[in-house]
Scaffold this active site. Structure first.
Site, PDB file in Angstrom:
ATOM      1  N   GLY A 205      25.602 -14.705   3.804  1.00 28.26           N
ATOM      2  CA  GLY A 205      26.236 -15.997   2.426  1.00 28.26           C
ATOM      3  C   GLY A 205      27.157 -15.432   1.361  1.00 28.26           C
ATOM      4  O   GLY A 205      27.541 -14.353   0.846  1.00 28.26           O
TER       5      GLY A 205
ATOM      6  N   ASP B 160      21.156 -13.236   9.696  1.00 30.20           N
ATOM      7  CA  ASP B 160      21.429 -14.193   9.728  1.00 30.20           C
ATOM      8  C   ASP B 160      21.560 -15.102  10.598  1.00 30.20           C
ATOM      9  O   ASP B 160      21.291 -13.856  11.593  1.00 30.20           O
ATOM     10  CB  ASP B 160      23.661 -14.053   9.074  1.00 30.20           C
TER      11      ASP B 160
ATOM     12  N   ARG C  73      24.073 -16.417  11.669  1.00 32.86           N
ATOM     13  CA  ARG C  73      26.101 -16.099  12.304  1.00 32.86           C
ATOM     14  C   ARG C  73      26.043 -14.100  12.660  1.00 32.86           C
ATOM     15  O   ARG C  73      25.339 -13.715  11.790  1.00 32.86           O
ATOM     16  CB  ARG C  73      26.847 -17.442  11.863  1.00 32.86           C
TER      17      ARG C  73
ATOM     18  N   TYR D 138      20.044 -31.774  -1.390  1.00 37.98           N
ATOM     19  CA  TYR D 138      19.693 -30.230  -1.789  1.00 37.98           C
ATOM     20  C   TYR D 138      18.840 -30.303  -2.599  1.00 37.98           C
ATOM     21  O   TYR D 138      18.086 -29.661  -3.170  1.00 37.98           O
ATOM     22  CB  TYR D 138      20.982 -30.186  -2.711  1.00 37.98           C
TER      23      TYR D 138
END
Ligand code: NAD
Ligand code: SER
Length: 322
Positions: free
Chosen positions: A14, A37, A39, A143
């Site tokens: 990120g 991660d 991904r 969030y």
């Protein structure tokens, strides 16, 4: 206790992870820093990487044990704007991910945890200017709600189980390495990319929206300084307020225009304006200054110069000088 100094960074691909992994590898050596991660990276060349879903506790345990991890930086999350599009997903990743990591710290699988909170824990009724550490918190985004709950869990695990967890309420972060992942402060990164590529910028916040922000280099230094601080000096185990620079879209535009005369901006506020309006304009970080000697070094002018220089290299564009 672990004698190894191996460090696991979760959410390493990120915006913050890319800079943090680079800084930690520079400091401790590439082999000691395990990037992870959900991904896969485009380039695995620089050091160890493990594909890992923080929601999978077994996978997480296995990685921590097999790499003999002593410290974890848990960055994986869904940010403010993206979270509003899928609140359940944001809650699951932000909350269950943290609890999975805290539970492995609780049983002594590793020694020290960093987990970031955010200015998003504050809400419309928090004081807007120089928002104090212990101001009222009434976040309006999923969030912010998840970050506030996360802070309470961190303090609880520290007090009940002795977990050495350390946390910062990051302001909006601005760096040149990674693109932001779906927050309300993303405009302050996007605008530099547009300017350097010769494009005008359409801003999704209005021109006067002051928000607390910080250049990535300061944020990474704060993170590492907090992790290295004497635990006896740390009076806060929920999350520290951290102050940097406050500016509006109009002001960041003007600082870029000093370098790119022809650069233009327009304003079309969308749903993110409501989020920005609920957050502070500036932050009182006196606890961080007192407890671990925090001191920011970047102002808007210096940050703009560095962002433009680095993005010029990235896009191979010549930045006009004054
Ligand atoms: P980002 O969205 O850029 O990166 C998050 C990373 O987590 C992504 O690479 C994503 O692939 C990964 N991820 C998502 N789900 C995962 C899962 N289940 N398992 C493992 N990895 C997963 O976010 P960021 O800007 O780098 O933020 C990192 C942390 O800092 C977050 O906790 C965020 O809330 C906090 N924070 C960021 C800012 C900011 O301005 N960037 C400000 C305040 C707080
Ligand atoms: N930069 C983040 C966001 O806008 C704040 O935590 O979501």
């Amino acid at each position: 206790m672990h004698s190894s100094k191996n460090i696991l960074v979760i959410g390493a691909l990120g915006q913050i992870g890319q800079d943090l992994v680079a800084a930690l590898r520079e400091k401790h050596g590439a082999d000691k820093i395990i990037a992870s991660d959900i991904r896969l990276p485009e380039d695995t060349g620089n050091g160890p990487f493990v594909k890992l879903d923080v929601l999978d506790s077994n996978q997480l345990r296995e990685a921590i044990q097999s790499y003999e991890i002593a410290e974890v930086y848990h960055l994986a999350a869904i940010l403010s704007a993206k979270g509003e599009q899928n609140p359940q997903l944001a809650w699951d990743i932000n909350m269950k991910g943290l609890l999975n990591v805290l539970d492995l710290a609780k049983v002594g699988l590793f020694n020290k945890l960093f987990w970031p909170s955010s200015i998003a824990v504050f809400g419309p009724n928090s004081p807007k200017d120089q928002t104090p550490q212990y101001a009222g918190t009434d976040p309006t985004t999923i969030y912010g709600i998840s970050k506030l709950a996360g802070e309470r869990w961190c303090e609880y695990y520290h007090q009940k189980y002795g977990v050495d967890v350390r946390s910062i309420r990051y302001p909006g972060l601005i760096g040149y390495k990674g693109m932001p992942g779906g927050g309300t402060t993303d405009y302050a990164v996007d605008i530099y990319h547009s300017a350097v590529q010769g494009m005008d910028y359409s801003c999704f916040l209005n021109e006067a929206s002051y928000l607390p922000m910080m250049y990535m280099e300061d944020a990474i230094r704060a993170t590492i300084e907090l992790m290295e601080a004497d635990p006896n000096r740390l009076s806060i185990r929920s999350s520290y307020n951290l102050g940097g620079i406050s500016f509006s879209p109009r002001e960041i535009f003007q600082s870029i225009k000093e370098h790119f005369e022809g650069f233009e901006i327009s304003f079309s506020p969308d749903f993110r304006q409501g989020i920005a309006d609920s957050w502070p304009r500036s932050i009182d970080d006196s606890y961080a200054r007192k407890d671990w000697d925090w001191n920011p070094t970047y102002d808007l002018k210096k940050m703009t110069e560095e962002m433009l220089n680095h993005l010029q290299e990235k896009y191979k564009v010549k930045v006009p000088s004054n």
